[in-house]
Structures are given as structure tokens and as C-alpha cells.
Scaffold this active site. Structure first.
Site, PDB file in Angstrom:
ATOM      1  CB  SER A 134      -0.844  -0.136   1.201  1.00 54.79           C
ATOM      2  OG  SER A 134      -1.577   1.290   1.444  1.00 54.79           O
ATOM      3  CE1 TYR A 138      -3.348  -2.110   5.809  1.00 57.91           C
ATOM      4  CE2 TYR A 138      -2.783   0.165   5.090  1.00 57.91           C
ATOM      5  CZ  TYR A 138      -3.089  -1.322   4.761  1.00 57.91           C
ATOM      6  OH  TYR A 138      -3.439  -1.501   3.415  1.00 57.91           O
TER       7      TYR A 138
END
Length: 263
Positions: free
Chosen positions: A132, A145
Site C-alpha cells: 500500500s 497498518y
């Protein structure tokens, strides 16, 4: 490396991005094995694309080892599975911390270690780690995350160098905000105002391109977001101020609240 005729293991196949990946890989002629935790949802994907299934919970070590053993002949690994893992660090129990770290970082590392050994012995193969842009730019309330995606990026770039000359490539594919699938779509939260998004199909295209061209890093996002993430990697303090002005905090908080209601 050509996907056509290659044996491909795809993890995280039951999500929206996973389904798009399964469709694109099959269209490219891959001999596909799909993996996921929910057997019924996995069967839907497998039936749609004629894939073999391997049910596995990637937070369970024995499941990961069994998956690697059953797919030891894979030519391509597409490690797509991930947990959202958004929220303030204090919101998470120790068990939830472990699960996010296992699924998002430890398992891709372990699968890469186990499958690359066989790939190197055969002199061909490719590993695609789906990360990501959160692996390049930190955001408030995504510390866990960010940790997993920053770690995945470092691992991918270093492993690529380690395997150079073996016939085995390593690529990192990093989507930005994805519509119709992924964290924001799953929670109903809106991306920051004015921020353009990409489709699951564009992410799938990025994965195929990474394999075909042996690309080091493929960032699947509009130009402005790619530029912002590059700046954030070099000037995190400046990026923090820009994110606050753009309302990124509010979008992330909206997503976090939606996730919390489903825990």
C-alpha cells in the site's frame, strides 16, 4: 516472466481486490490456486475462475506451513491478503496486534522464504507482494497498518536484491485509495476530499505488469497521490501538516469507527 501457463498462488482471494486479481490472472492463462480463510467465499471465487482452493488462516502458523507445502510447485506467489489494522494503537488488544502483524507482514515473509527456495532451485519464479502507499506515507490512526506496510516494502526491496541472478523476481505493488474494494469500500468511509481513486482492475493490471516486466515497485495511484507519497517519505513533518489541511484525519477516523463497529 509470462503468467500464461504458470502456476500462481493468490492469497486473500475472497476480497474485492482478490476477486479482481483472480479474474485477471485467469484471463492471462494462469493455472490458479486461491487461498482464503472462509471456505464458502473461497469456493465462489474458485468456481468462477476454475481455480484450485486452499483454505488457510494466515494468522495460524500451521496453516501457513501447510499452504506452502501444498503449493511448493508455484511459479508465482501473489501475496495479497491483509487486514485493515486501522485505529489508534491503544485500541488494539495484544491478540489483535499479533493477528495484524502475522497476516500483513510475517506470513508474506514466511511464504516468500518457503516458496522462493523451490523457485530458486528451478531457476524461475516471481514473488509479488501487494502492499500500500501506506508503506511510504504515515497517517494518523494507522500506526499498526503503517508498520506492516513499511516493513513489507523494506522486505520486498531487499529480497529482490538477494534473489538477483537466480531467475526469481520480486515486485512490490502499492495501491492508493481503491474504490469498490479494500478498506474504504468495506467500511463505507469516503477517501479524503478531492483525492482520486483507482479500481481493483487497475491494481490487478499492476500485478500482471510487475510479473511480465519484472518491475521493482509499481505504485497504482493517480499522479498527485504518487507525488505526495514520495514527498511524505522524504519530509514526514511537512506531509503531516498537508494531511491535516486536506482532511485525511477525518477520513481515516470515519473508517476506524466503521471498523470498530464490526469487531
Amino acid at each position: 516472466m509470462d503468467v500464461s501457463g504458470s502456476k500462481v498462488l493468490l492469497t486473500g482471494a475472497t476480497g474485492g481486490i482478490g476477486s479482481a486479481l483472480a479474474a485477471r490472472l485467469t484471463a492471462q492463462g494462469a493455472r490458479l490456486t486461491v487461498s482464503g480463510r472462509r471456505e464458502e467465499a473461497l469456493k465462489v471465487v474458485a468456481d468462477a475462475w476454475g481455480a484450485r482452493t486452499e483454505v488457510a488462516d494466515l494468522a495460524v502458523r500451521s496453516d501457513v506451513l501447510r499452504l506452502a507445502e501444498s503449493c511448493a510447485d508455484a511459479d508465482v506467489l501473489v501475496a495479497n491478503a491483509a487486514l485493515p489494522a486501522s485505529g489508534d494503537l491503544g485500541d488494539y488488544t495484544e491478540e489483535q496486534l499479533d493477528r495484524a502483524l502475522d497476516v500483513n507482514l510475517r506470513t508474506p515473509v514466511l511464504l516468500s522464504r518457503l516458496l522462493s527456495e523451490h523457485m530458486v532451485a528451478r531457476g524461475r519464479g516471481h514473488i509479488v507482494l501487494v502492499g500500500s502507499l501506506s508503506g511510504k506515507a504515515a497517517t494518523k490512526s494507522t500506526s499498526l497498518y503503517n508498520a506492516t506496510k513499511f516493513g513489507l516494502r523494506g522486505f520486498a526491496l531487499a529480497l529482490r536484491q538477494e534473489l538477483r541472478g537466480t531467475g526469481v523476481g520480486v515486485s512490490l505493488v502499492q495501491p492508493g485509495f481503491v474504490r469498490d474494494a479494500g478498506m474504504f469500500a468495506a467500511t463505507g468511509a469516503a477517501p479524503p476530499k478531492g483525492m482520486r481513486t483507482v479500481t481493483p482492475g487497475q491494481v490487478a493490471d499492476g500485478v500482471v505488469r510487475a510479473v511480465h516486466r519484472d518491475r521493482c515497485e509499481v505504485n497504482v495511484a493517480p499522479l498527485e497521490l504518487r507525488l505526495l507519497s514520495a514527498v511524505a517519505g522524504q519530509f514526514p513533518g511537512f506531509a503531516e501538516r498537508i494531511q491535516a489541511r486536506a482532511g485525511v484525519d477525518g477520513s481515516v477516523r470515519q473508517m476506524v469507527e466503521a471498523q470498530r463497529s464490526h469487531r
